[in-house]
Motif scaffolding. Structure first.
Motif, PDB file in Angstrom:
ATOM      1  N   MET A  55       0.826  -1.211   0.000  1.00 55.83           N
ATOM      2  CA  MET A  55       0.000   0.000   0.000  1.00 55.83           C
ATOM      3  C   MET A  55       0.859   1.259   0.000  1.00 55.83           C
ATOM      4  N   ARG A  56       1.970   1.230   0.731  1.00 57.78           N
ATOM      5  CA  ARG A  56       2.837   2.397   0.774  1.00 57.78           C
ATOM      6  C   ARG A  56       3.480   2.653  -0.583  1.00 57.78           C
ATOM      7  N   GLU A  57       3.897   1.570  -1.262  1.00 59.29           N
ATOM      8  CA  GLU A  57       4.486   1.744  -2.596  1.00 59.29           C
ATOM      9  C   GLU A  57       3.460   2.307  -3.571  1.00 59.29           C
ATOM     10  N   LEU A  58       2.223   1.815  -3.489  1.00 59.45           N
ATOM     11  CA  LEU A  58       1.164   2.354  -4.331  1.00 59.45           C
ATOM     12  C   LEU A  58       0.962   3.834  -4.024  1.00 59.45           C
ATOM     13  N   GLY A  59       0.952   4.182  -2.722  1.00 57.45           N
ATOM     14  CA  GLY A  59       0.786   5.571  -2.331  1.00 57.45           C
ATOM     15  C   GLY A  59       1.884   6.455  -2.897  1.00 57.45           C
ATOM     16  N   GLU A  60       3.128   6.003  -2.827  1.00 57.88           N
ATOM     17  CA  GLU A  60       4.243   6.811  -3.329  1.00 57.88           C
ATOM     18  C   GLU A  60       4.130   7.041  -4.829  1.00 57.88           C
ATOM     19  N   ARG A  61       3.718   6.016  -5.563  1.00 61.73           N
ATOM     20  CA  ARG A  61       3.547   6.184  -7.009  1.00 61.73           C
ATOM     21  C   ARG A  61       2.381   7.125  -7.301  1.00 61.73           C
ATOM     22  N   TRP A  62       1.333   7.011  -6.515  1.00 59.21           N
ATOM     23  CA  TRP A  62       0.147   7.843  -6.731  1.00 59.21           C
ATOM     24  C   TRP A  62       0.428   9.304  -6.400  1.00 59.21           C
ATOM     25  N   PHE A  63       1.196   9.554  -5.345  1.00 59.62           N
ATOM     26  CA  PHE A  63       1.516  10.934  -4.972  1.00 59.62           C
ATOM     27  C   PHE A  63       2.227  11.662  -6.113  1.00 59.62           C
ATOM     28  N   ARG A  64       3.051  10.939  -6.843  1.00 54.37           N
ATOM     29  CA  ARG A  64       3.761  11.575  -7.962  1.00 54.37           C
ATOM     30  C   ARG A  64       2.789  12.028  -9.043  1.00 54.37           C
ATOM     31  N   LEU A  65       1.715  11.264  -9.245  1.00 52.32           N
ATOM     32  CA  LEU A  65       0.713  11.639 -10.239  1.00 52.32           C
ATOM     33  C   LEU A  65      -0.187  12.757  -9.721  1.00 52.32           C
ATOM     34  N   LEU A  66      -0.606  12.645  -8.460  1.00 49.71           N
ATOM     35  CA  LEU A  66      -1.488  13.659  -7.887  1.00 49.71           C
ATOM     36  C   LEU A  66      -0.759  14.973  -7.665  1.00 49.71           C
ATOM     37  N   GLY A  67       0.542  14.897  -7.450  1.00 48.96           N
ATOM     38  CA  GLY A  67       1.319  16.093  -7.149  1.00 48.96           C
ATOM     39  C   GLY A  67       1.875  16.795  -8.361  1.00 48.96           C
ATOM     40  N   ASP A  68       1.404  16.423  -9.571  1.00 51.91           N
ATOM     41  CA  ASP A  68       1.881  17.115 -10.773  1.00 51.91           C
ATOM     42  C   ASP A  68       1.614  18.609 -10.680  1.00 51.91           C
ATOM     43  N   GLY A  69       0.418  18.945 -10.175  1.00 55.48           N
ATOM     44  CA  GLY A  69       0.136  20.356  -9.911  1.00 55.48           C
ATOM     45  C   GLY A  69       0.394  20.620  -8.439  1.00 55.48           C
ATOM     46  N   GLU A  70       1.593  21.034  -8.092  1.00 57.59           N
ATOM     47  CA  GLU A  70       1.988  21.121  -6.687  1.00 57.59           C
ATOM     48  C   GLU A  70       1.271  22.225  -5.930  1.00 57.59           C
ATOM     49  N   ASP A  71       0.550  23.098  -6.645  1.00 56.96           N
ATOM     50  CA  ASP A  71      -0.185  24.156  -5.964  1.00 56.96           C
ATOM     51  C   ASP A  71      -1.643  23.769  -5.746  1.00 56.96           C
ATOM     52  N   GLU A  72      -1.980  22.493  -5.949  1.00 60.68           N
ATOM     53  CA  GLU A  72      -3.353  22.028  -5.771  1.00 60.68           C
ATOM     54  C   GLU A  72      -3.448  21.131  -4.540  1.00 60.68           C
ATOM     55  N   ASP A  73      -4.548  21.326  -3.777  1.00 62.48           N
ATOM     56  CA  ASP A  73      -4.810  20.456  -2.627  1.00 62.48           C
ATOM     57  C   ASP A  73      -5.300  19.102  -3.121  1.00 62.48           C
ATOM     58  N   PHE A  74      -5.100  18.080  -2.345  1.00 67.54           N
ATOM     59  CA  PHE A  74      -5.763  16.798  -2.575  1.00 67.54           C
ATOM     60  C   PHE A  74      -5.744  15.996  -1.282  1.00 67.54           C
ATOM     61  N   VAL A  75      -6.698  15.093  -1.186  1.00 71.82           N
ATOM     62  CA  VAL A  75      -6.710  14.086  -0.142  1.00 71.82           C
ATOM     63  C   VAL A  75      -7.079  12.783  -0.822  1.00 71.82           C
ATOM     64  N   CYS A  76      -6.423  11.702  -0.462  1.00 75.07           N
ATOM     65  CA  CYS A  76      -6.667  10.419  -1.106  1.00 75.07           C
ATOM     66  C   CYS A  76      -6.486   9.311  -0.074  1.00 75.07           C
ATOM     67  N   SER A  77      -6.840   8.105  -0.460  1.00 72.92           N
ATOM     68  CA  SER A  77      -6.668   6.941   0.406  1.00 72.92           C
ATOM     69  C   SER A  77      -5.934   5.848  -0.361  1.00 72.92           C
ATOM     70  N   PRO A  78      -4.617   5.746  -0.188  1.00 66.33           N
ATOM     71  CA  PRO A  78      -3.897   4.633  -0.826  1.00 66.33           C
ATOM     72  C   PRO A  78      -4.439   3.275  -0.395  1.00 66.33           C
ATOM     73  N   ALA A  79      -4.818   3.156   0.884  1.00 73.67           N
ATOM     74  CA  ALA A  79      -5.357   1.879   1.362  1.00 73.67           C
ATOM     75  C   ALA A  79      -6.665   1.549   0.671  1.00 73.67           C
ATOM     76  N   GLY A  80      -7.545   2.551   0.518  1.00 78.34           N
ATOM     77  CA  GLY A  80      -8.818   2.307  -0.145  1.00 78.34           C
ATOM     78  C   GLY A  80      -8.637   1.893  -1.588  1.00 78.34           C
ATOM     79  N   LEU A  81      -7.708   2.544  -2.300  1.00 79.10           N
ATOM     80  CA  LEU A  81      -7.459   2.183  -3.694  1.00 79.10           C
ATOM     81  C   LEU A  81      -6.880   0.776  -3.786  1.00 79.10           C
ATOM     82  N   TRP A  82      -5.951   0.433  -2.896  1.00 78.60           N
ATOM     83  CA  TRP A  82      -5.351  -0.899  -2.917  1.00 78.60           C
ATOM     84  C   TRP A  82      -6.399  -1.972  -2.639  1.00 78.60           C
ATOM     85  N   LEU A  83      -7.259  -1.745  -1.659  1.00 75.21           N
ATOM     86  CA  LEU A  83      -8.268  -2.748  -1.320  1.00 75.21           C
ATOM     87  C   LEU A  83      -9.262  -2.949  -2.463  1.00 75.21           C
ATOM     88  N   ALA A  84      -9.679  -1.860  -3.112  1.00 78.34           N
ATOM     89  CA  ALA A  84     -10.647  -1.979  -4.204  1.00 78.34           C
ATOM     90  C   ALA A  84     -10.028  -2.680  -5.404  1.00 78.34           C
TER      91      ALA A  84
END
Length: 405
Positions: free
Chosen positions: A1-30
Motif C-alpha cells: 500500500m505504501r508503494e502504491l501511495g508513493e507512485r500515486w503521490f507523484r501523479l497527484l502532485g503534478d500540480g503542486e499548488d493544488e490540494d488533494f486528499v486520497c486513500s492509498p489503502a482504499g485504492l489498494w483494497l478496491a
C-alpha cells in the motif's frame, strides 16, 4: 500500500499548488478485490502494481482489511453489486465482501451508512452499460488523546504554494519531544487518537512539513519512514501551531491507470474470468476522500469504486469433435443410472438403417406426438395380420405410402 501511495503521490502532485486528499489503502483494497478475479496478462499487470493478483489476492485483501479494521475507530467495508453472474468461488474467496444486484439507490444508501454520513453517495454515475460495481469504504471518527484547547485557536499566517499569505484559524498546543522528529529535511509530528477501553490500537495521525518548495511526492512518504531514518528535534520544547483543515477530493483514477502499468484491465483484452463468466473490463476507477482536522479530533472517509462494462467479444466456445468412427460400446441403463438394461459393442462396420428421410426408407421413430389418426380402412398396400382371437387390429402408426415417382 505504501508503494502504491508513493507512485500515486507523484501523479497527484503534478500540480503542486493544488490540494488533494486520497486513500492509498482504499485504492489498494478496491483494486485488490478486483484483481482476485483477474487471470492471465491482466493479473500480471495488477500484480506488478499491487504485489498480488489472482487467487492469492483474495486472501491478501481479506487479511489487510481485517488488520485495518483492528485500528480503533476505523471502519472498512467492501461490497459488489452486479448485473451479471459472479462465480461462487470468487464470493467464497472474499468472505467479508457483500454481494447484491446492481441498484444505484441501494449503493448510495450503503455509501452514506458505511462512511457515517461523511460521503453522501457514490462519486460516479452508474451507466446503462455498467455490469458490475465494486465499492470499498474506509471511515475514521476519532478524538485526540490530548485535544487542542479551543480558546487558543486564533488567526495566524499561512503561505500557500504560490507564495500568497493568508490568515487562517490555527490551533496551538505543546508537544513532548517524542511526538516530533525529523526525516531528512522534513519534520514529522504525530498526534495519537484516544482509544476506547478494550479496543484496538488508536490511529496515529502524522503531519509532515517539508523543506520550502518540496512537493507531496517528496514530503508525504516521510510519514512512514523507517526508524533508522528518523532523528530527534534539536529542541527542549515543541510548540505546535496547526491550521484547522477540511479537504474533499474526487479523483478519477482511470486515466492514471496506464501510468501504473495497468493497460489490459481496461481494454477488450481484459481477463476477469475468475470473477464472472461474462467478459468484463474496467470502465472507471474513482475515489472520493474527505478529511477534517479540528480541536477535538479527526474525521476522514474514502469511497473507492471500480466499475466494469462488457469486455471483449465472448471467447469462442471450446468444441471437441467426438466421432464414433471406430469400435464403440452402447449401454442402456435404467432410470437410476445403475442397472444395465442393454449393452452392445460395435466392432464391425455398423449395419444400421439408412438415414431417416432417405427416399423410399422409413426411420425407426414414430412421428411426433400426437399421432395422425389413420385413414378409415386398411392402408393402401397393407394388410394387418390377424390378432390373437381372430380379430384384426389397425396399426397405431401405419407407414406412409411409398412416394410416387
Amino acid at each position: 500500500m505504501r508503494e502504491l501511495g508513493e507512485r500515486w503521490f507523484r501523479l497527484l502532485g503534478d500540480g503542486e499548488d493544488e490540494d488533494f486528499v486520497c486513500s492509498p489503502a482504499g485504492l489498494w483494497l478496491a483494486l485488490g478485490a478486483v484483481a482476485a478475479g483477474a487471470r492471465g496478462g491482466t493479473a500480471a499487470e495488477l500484480r506488478a502494481l499491487l504485489g498480488v493478483s489472482g487467487e492469492e489476492a483474495a486472501g491478501a485483501v481479506t487479511g489487510a482489511a481485517r488488520a485495518i479494521a483492528g485500528t480503533d475507530a476505523v471502519a472498512v467495508a467492501t461490497r459488489v453489486w452486479s448485473r451479471v453472474p459472479v462465480y461462487r468461488a470468487y464470493r467464497e474467496a472474499l468472505p467479508d465482501v457483500g454481494f447484491g444486484q446492481l441498484d444505484p439507490d441501494e449503493i448510495d444508501a450503503w455509501v452514506k451508512e458505511a462512511t457515517g454520513g461523511q460521503i453522501e453517495k457514490l462519486p460516479v454515475t452508474i451507466q446503462d452499460d455498467t455490469l458490475l460495481a465494486l465499492v470499498n469504504a474506509l471511515a475514521l471518527k476519532a478524538r485526540w488523546g490530548t485535544p487542542f484547547a479551543s480558546h487558543l485557536t486564533r488567526l495566524a499566517p499561512f503561505t500557500d504554494a504560490a507564495g500568497t499569505v493568508h490568515q487562517v484559524p490555527t490551533m496551538h498546543r505543546q508537544l513532548s519531544r517524542s511526538e516530533a522528529w525529523t526525516v531528512g529535511t522534513a519534520t514529522v509530528v504525530e498526534l495519537c487518537c484516544a482509544a476506547e477501553p478494550g479496543s484496538g490500537a488508536p490511529a496515529r495521525v502524522r503531519f509532515v512539513l517539508g523543506a520550502p518548495g518540496a512537493g507531496p511526492a517528496e514530503v508525504l512518504p516521510a510519514a512512514w519512514a523507517p526508524l533508522h531514518a528518523c532523528g530527534p528535534l534539536d529542541a527542549d520544547v515543541v510548540s505546535l501551531a496547526l491550521p484547522r483543515l477540511e479537504l474533499r477530493t474526487t479523483v478519477d483514477v482511470t486515466p492514471q491507470l496506464p501510468a501504473f502499468g495497468v493497460l489490459r484491465a481496461t481494454s477488450p483484452d481484459a481477463d476477469f474470468s475468475g470473477l464472472s463468466p461474462e467478459p468484463l473490463a474496467i470502465s472507471k476507477v474513482v475515489q472520493e476522500t474527505v478529511i477534517k482536522v479540528a480541536e477535538l479530533g479527526v474525521e476522514a472517509a474514502a469511497v473507492t469504486v471500480v466499475l466494469a462494462r462488457p469486455g471483449g467479444a465472448p471467447r469462442p466456445q471450446r468444441t471437441v469433435r467426438l466421432a464414433f468412427d471406430r469400435p464403440f460400446g452402447v449401454v442402456v441403463l435404467d432410470g437410476s443410472g445403475e442397472v444395465p438394461l442393454f449393452a452392445a459393442w460395435q466392432a464391425n462396420a455398423p449395419a444400421g438403417e439408412p438415414i431417416p428421410g432417405t427416399a423410399g426408407q422409413q426411420g425407426l421413430l414414430p412421428p411426433p406426438w400426437p399421432p395422425v389418426p389413420p385413414p378409415p380402412g386398411p392402408a393402401r398396400g397393407f394388410s394387418p395380420a390377424p390378432a390373437p382371437g381372430g380379430t384384426r387390429r389397425s396399426p397405431s402408426h401405419p407407414p406412409s405410402a411409398p412416394p410416387s415417382h
